[in-house]
Design an enzyme around this catalytic site. Structure first.
Site, PDB file in Angstrom:
ATOM      1  CB  THR A  36      -0.587   0.085   1.262  1.00 25.27           C
ATOM      2  OG1 THR A  36      -2.058  -0.988   1.727  1.00 25.27           O
ATOM      3  CG2 THR A  36      -1.528   0.706   2.091  1.00 25.27           C
ATOM      4  CB  SER A  38       3.168   7.282  -3.435  1.00 24.36           C
ATOM      5  OG  SER A  38       3.925   7.088  -2.280  1.00 24.36           O
ATOM      6  CB  THR A  39       6.399   3.402  -3.631  1.00 21.65           C
ATOM      7  OG1 THR A  39       6.868   4.665  -2.192  1.00 21.65           O
ATOM      8  CG2 THR A  39       7.464   2.477  -4.280  1.00 21.65           C
ATOM      9  CB  ALA A  91       9.279   1.034   3.890  1.00 23.16           C
ATOM     10  CG  ASP A  92       5.634   5.272   6.221  1.00 23.90           C
ATOM     11  OD1 ASP A  92       5.515   5.887   4.952  1.00 23.90           O
ATOM     12  OD2 ASP A  92       4.972   4.411   6.882  1.00 23.90           O
ATOM     13  N   GLY A 103       3.012   2.128   7.821  1.00 22.58           N
ATOM     14  CA  GLY A 103       1.731   1.956   7.626  1.00 22.58           C
ATOM     15  C   GLY A 103       1.505   3.693   7.869  1.00 22.58           C
ATOM     16  CD  GLU A 111       1.564  -1.825   4.714  1.00 19.91           C
ATOM     17  OE1 GLU A 111       1.579  -1.495   5.316  1.00 19.91           O
ATOM     18  OE2 GLU A 111       1.203  -1.559   4.044  1.00 19.91           O
TER      19      GLU A 111
HETATM   20  C1  5RP Z   1       1.476   2.061   4.359  1.00 20.34           C
HETATM   21  C2  5RP Z   1       2.570   2.568   3.961  1.00 20.34           C
HETATM   22  C3  5RP Z   1       4.001   2.200   2.937  1.00 20.34           C
HETATM   23  O1  5RP Z   1       4.294   0.933   2.398  1.00 20.34           O
HETATM   24  C4  5RP Z   1       4.377   3.779   3.370  1.00 20.34           C
HETATM   25  O2  5RP Z   1       3.058   5.062   3.899  1.00 20.34           O
HETATM   26  C5  5RP Z   1       5.515   4.118   2.526  1.00 20.34           C
HETATM   27  O3  5RP Z   1       4.350   5.018   1.589  1.00 20.34           O
HETATM   28  P1  5RP Z   1       5.418   5.526   0.308  1.00 20.34           P
HETATM   29  O4  5RP Z   1       5.031   4.684  -1.049  1.00 20.34           O
HETATM   30  O5  5RP Z   1       3.897   6.296   0.094  1.00 20.34           O
HETATM   31  O6  5RP Z   1       5.855   6.509   0.647  1.00 20.34           O
HETATM   32  O7  5RP Z   1       3.902   0.622   4.865  1.00 20.34           O
HETATM   33  O8  5RP Z   1       0.561   1.820   5.620  1.00 20.34           O
END
Ligand code: 5RP
Length: 226
Positions: A36, A38-39, A91-92, A103, A111
């Site tokens: 989940t 944008s990536t 991932a964040d 998250g 996830e």
């Molecule tokens: C969602 C997540 C996403 O993987 C995380 O927030 C990274 O998001 P993005 O790819 O938009 O930077 O853990 O719950």
């Protein structure tokens, strides 16, 4: 694609790298786990042309499931599949051990469940997510709504500063506390300690089960860590 921001160009590059990584492994009965964010959304768009090469997917959020279905890709209930060959998600934060904070998109519980089932977890992230010590990104904790205040008090005892993510209800009907002020030197033990608080569904540390492979998008190309 020329109007993409520099960060989005890196996200697209790692999504393409993940496609290149998994494509040789796809079989007609393969189930691909889909993350989940944008990536992961870039990854889903790039996966669409390959849909004839594998059986289908399991998705970590309703949003990703909708995007997959929009491409005509099958989305299964996790209980209906025997095996998930590979899980691809963003991932964040990530450290050098491929321990993660996840998250930011409030999908951490699904996830983590798919991560637990998958044979291989491929994390895709741009270089802004790379850290020496996890915790600058507030750690998401999914809580049963009636336990929110109790869990918040317990998180303060663990040294954190929990903030209610106002207005957010997870796909599971729960709430999110984002824990600020943590410098996480032992991710595994903190993951277990937080998960031991009554009322916590799970937290966004992925340390007991870190990523197996990290594809990190940098200005010098995609780097692979295992
Ligand atoms: C969602 C997540 C996403 O993987 C995380 O927030 C990274 O998001 P993005 O790819 O938009 O930077 O853990 O719950």
């Amino acid at each position: 694609m020329s109007d993409l921001s520099p960060q989005d160009r890196l996200k697209l590059a790692v999504a393409q790298a993940a496609i290149d990584y998994i494509k040789p492994k796809l079989e007609p009965d393969t189930i691909v786990g889909i993350g989940t964010g944008s990536t992961a959304a870039f990854f889903i768009d790039l996966l669409a042309p390959l849909k004839g090469l594998f059986d289908g997917t399991v998705a970590s959020s309703e949003a990703s499931a909708e995007q997959l279905k929009g491409h005509g890709i099958s989305v299964y209930d996790l209980n209906a599949v025997d095996n998930v060959a590979v899980y691809v998600d963003g991932a964040d934060e990530t450290n050098a051990q491929l321990e993660l904070i996840k998250g930011g998109g409030a999908a951490l519980t699904r996830e983590k469940i798919i991560t637990a089932v998958a044979d291989e977890f491929v994390c895709i992230a741009d270089e802004s997510k790379w850290v020496d010590t996890l915790g600058a990104f507030p750690l998401p904790v999914e809580v049963i709504p009636m336990a929110r205040a109790h869990v918040a008090r317990e998180l303060v005892k663990l040294g954190g500063d929990p903030v209610y993510r106002d207005g957010v209800v997870t796909d599971n009907g729960n709430h999110i506390l984002d824990v600020h002020g943590l410098h996480i030197h032992n991710p595994k033990s903190l993951e277990r300690a937080i998960n031991g608080i009554v009322g916590v569904v799970t937290n966004g540390l992925f340390a007991d089960r870190p990523a197996d492979v990290l594809l990190l998008g940098t200005e010098n190309g995609v780097k692979t860590f295992t």
